[in-house]
Design an enzyme around this catalytic site. Sequence first.
Site, PDB file in Angstrom:
ATOM      1  N   LEU A 169      29.725  31.368  67.180  1.00 58.71           N
ATOM      2  CA  LEU A 169      30.682  30.434  66.569  1.00 58.71           C
ATOM      3  C   LEU A 169      31.232  30.911  65.236  1.00 58.71           C
ATOM      4  CD1 LEU A 169      29.564  26.723  67.193  1.00 58.71           C
ATOM      5  CD2 LEU A 169      31.483  27.979  68.168  1.00 58.71           C
ATOM      6  N   LYS A 229      39.515  28.268  69.001  1.00 56.49           N
ATOM      7  CA  LYS A 229      38.165  28.764  68.728  1.00 56.49           C
ATOM      8  C   LYS A 229      37.320  27.619  68.167  1.00 56.49           C
ATOM      9  CE  LYS A 229      34.591  31.041  68.119  1.00 56.49           C
ATOM     10  NZ  LYS A 229      33.816  31.481  69.310  1.00 56.49           N
ATOM     11  N   GLY A 286      35.587  28.214  84.401  1.00 54.59           N
ATOM     12  CA  GLY A 286      34.456  29.087  84.689  1.00 54.59           C
ATOM     13  C   GLY A 286      34.891  30.159  85.665  1.00 54.59           C
ATOM     14  N   SER A 313      38.563  27.653  74.772  1.00 54.68           N
ATOM     15  CA  SER A 313      38.074  27.908  73.421  1.00 54.68           C
ATOM     16  C   SER A 313      37.343  29.243  73.315  1.00 54.68           C
ATOM     17  CB  SER A 313      37.120  26.777  73.032  1.00 54.68           C
ATOM     18  OG  SER A 313      36.577  27.032  71.767  1.00 54.68           O
ATOM     19  N   CYS A 350      27.393  25.163  73.113  1.00 55.57           N
ATOM     20  CA  CYS A 350      27.409  26.581  72.752  1.00 55.57           C
ATOM     21  C   CYS A 350      25.989  27.137  72.756  1.00 55.57           C
ATOM     22  CB  CYS A 350      28.019  26.803  71.378  1.00 55.57           C
ATOM     23  SG  CYS A 350      28.060  28.559  70.962  1.00 55.57           S
TER      24      CYS A 350
END
EC number: 1.3.-.-
Lengths: 310, 234
Positions: A73, A45, A252, A21, A139
């Site tokens: 965001l 996204k 990651g 994302s 987030c």
Amino acid sequence: MKSLACEVAGIRFRNPIVMASGTFGFGKEYAKMYDINKLGGISCKGLTLHPRKGNGGARLMETSGGMLNSIGLENPGIDAFLREEMRFWETIEPVKIANLGGSNIEEYVLGAMKITQDAEERRKQNRRAVDMIELNISCPNVKEGGVAFGIKTEVAREVVREVRQMTSLPLAVKLSPNAENIVHMAVMCEEEGAEAISLVNTFTGMKIDIYQRTSVFKNMYAGLSGPAIKPIALRMVHEVAKQVEVPVMGMGGIASASDVIEFIMAGASIVQIGTYNFMNLRAGEELLAGINSYMELENIQSLDEIRGII
Amino acid sequence: MHTILSNECIAEGIYAMKVKGHFQVNMGQFFMLRAWENHPILSRPISVCNVEHDHIEFLYKVVGEGTRLFAKLREGDSIQLEGPFGNGFVNQSGRVALIGGGIGIAPLLYTAKQFRNKPDIFLGFRDQSYLTEAYKPYANELHICVNGNVLEHIEWSRYDYVYTCGPYAMMKAVANLTKGLDVKVYVSFEKRMACGIGACYGCSTSTKQGNKKVCTDGPVFLAEEVDWHEEFSL
Ligand SMILES: Cc1cc2nc3c(=O)[nH]c(=O)nc-3n(C[C@H](O)[C@H](O)[C@H](O)COP(=O)(O)OP(=O)(O)OC[C@H]3O[C@@H](n4cnc5c(N)ncnc54)[C@H](O)[C@@H]3O)c2cc1C
Ligand SMILES: Cc1cc2nc3c(=O)[nH]c(=O)nc-3n(C[C@H](O)[C@H](O)[C@H](O)COP(=O)(O)O)c2cc1C
Ligand code: FES
């Protein structure tokens, strides 16, 4: 026959490569670079109930081996996503994951309901639809909500429980590496009925402009991603995969096929590719070729042979 | 991968790089350049300065790690180019002025070549001028200003269209000086970029029509659309 296919939450992925994302948009742009139908899946996204303008000021900064982002965001909102981006998503094959953000529980719940309703309607008409919700409680770049939900297990439990009740779609929860205890967090998600765990989101980081004597980012902190975080992300995926039954989508800092194999050996069912998409606009294609070569070299027929062996 | 034909230092800290290949480009577009594996993480956006049938030219200023690595490249070395990206300048017919400031002159050479009627070209530099000879054949009038204000000499009413690229403050001044006049101003913006293709929202900039992505909606914007009141950061 060699196969890269895997199943997560009852959904078949043709291979374990899923685009993470925030780094792949809705896929349209990369579709001009290579055949994205080769991918296992795409996580879009981060979407919120209402459109978001995102953060002001600097949004990107490089670090040694990584990058900091403070996008905040920015997204067109769920309605615009369902109305516009779904038209493109209907035409593509990879598993479609809607990454859902929010600043309070109500926003998460209403967002999940809208996405679910839309998917149910499309399915009735035999059209392609969102296959899975990835709940982003991690987030670091939004003031309220976001990672606030991702730190304490009992706060997160409430969001996961409410969203779980509201959606018939398979639910993945995306964890923050900033969680107080990421293993407890993952176990909680499993207890609350999540079908998969995604980890990790970005690490909260910082950069100071020593001449201006201020933080480079308006929001003070930003999210660190890229190769710099890989060893820690890998360790977290390993710890979590050992403690939960549900499949783990690990990510990651992945920037090569051998990184992918490491995550799979650490126990990930699926891997997600984030920052590497910026380093190589054809990342998906090249990683798949690399995984295939590795499997041939090591004479492996299925990734199940090496999954979680460490 | 593409092959470097030459990479010359043409002034202090300023390099001109020629890369072999046949490229189809609109004026004002850019490429994402990369001449390393994983570090630095991001590729670097660089404007198209010129295109010939067998090569493309970039003009760049060394400001940090990425451009320092570009400066080390030699003839025969490889470089990765992704692009062309961005909307580029719209070709308008009328009386045209091109205004470049510093390294912002880069996209204006290829741009100058696209007009049927030669534009007037104004190039401003802080302390040293470079590449100005190359603009001469494509300019009606060529004005070069070193260590002064290039905008002072411009009679705005002589133009229907202005195309400008340079420091933010210079482009903002052009927007202000032409406010209320019957001249359309196109500005070419810079923002840090990650993907360069419109997927990451890293390069969003605020305009009167809401946020726009510099990499795909831009880098060229109409000056009147830009939200000049917003505090600018790269
Ligand atoms: C569409 C576009 C076209 C460009 N065309 C040219 C060109 O033709 N020639 C040229 O010399 N430069 C151009 N730039 C700027 C160029 O991309 C940066 O100078 C470069 O990325 C800096 O990389 P670095 O590693 O050397 O510096 P870094 O170490 O990354 O940064 C050093 C300094 O460079 C500046 N910088 C960093 N990234 C950018 C960026 N994306 N845009 C602007 N400034 C930045 C910052 O002020 C920073 O302090 C363009 C930028 C954009 C967005
Ligand atoms: C520019 C950028 C934007 C991101 N946006 C989101 C987002 O909207 N939602 C989300 O869950 N994760 C987001 N992430 C996090 C990534 O999906 C991923 O978890 C993280 O970057 C770690 O993976 P990587 O090191 O491979 O990039 C974003 C990351 C980057 C770099
Ligand atoms: S650089 Fe990614 S959207 Fe513009």
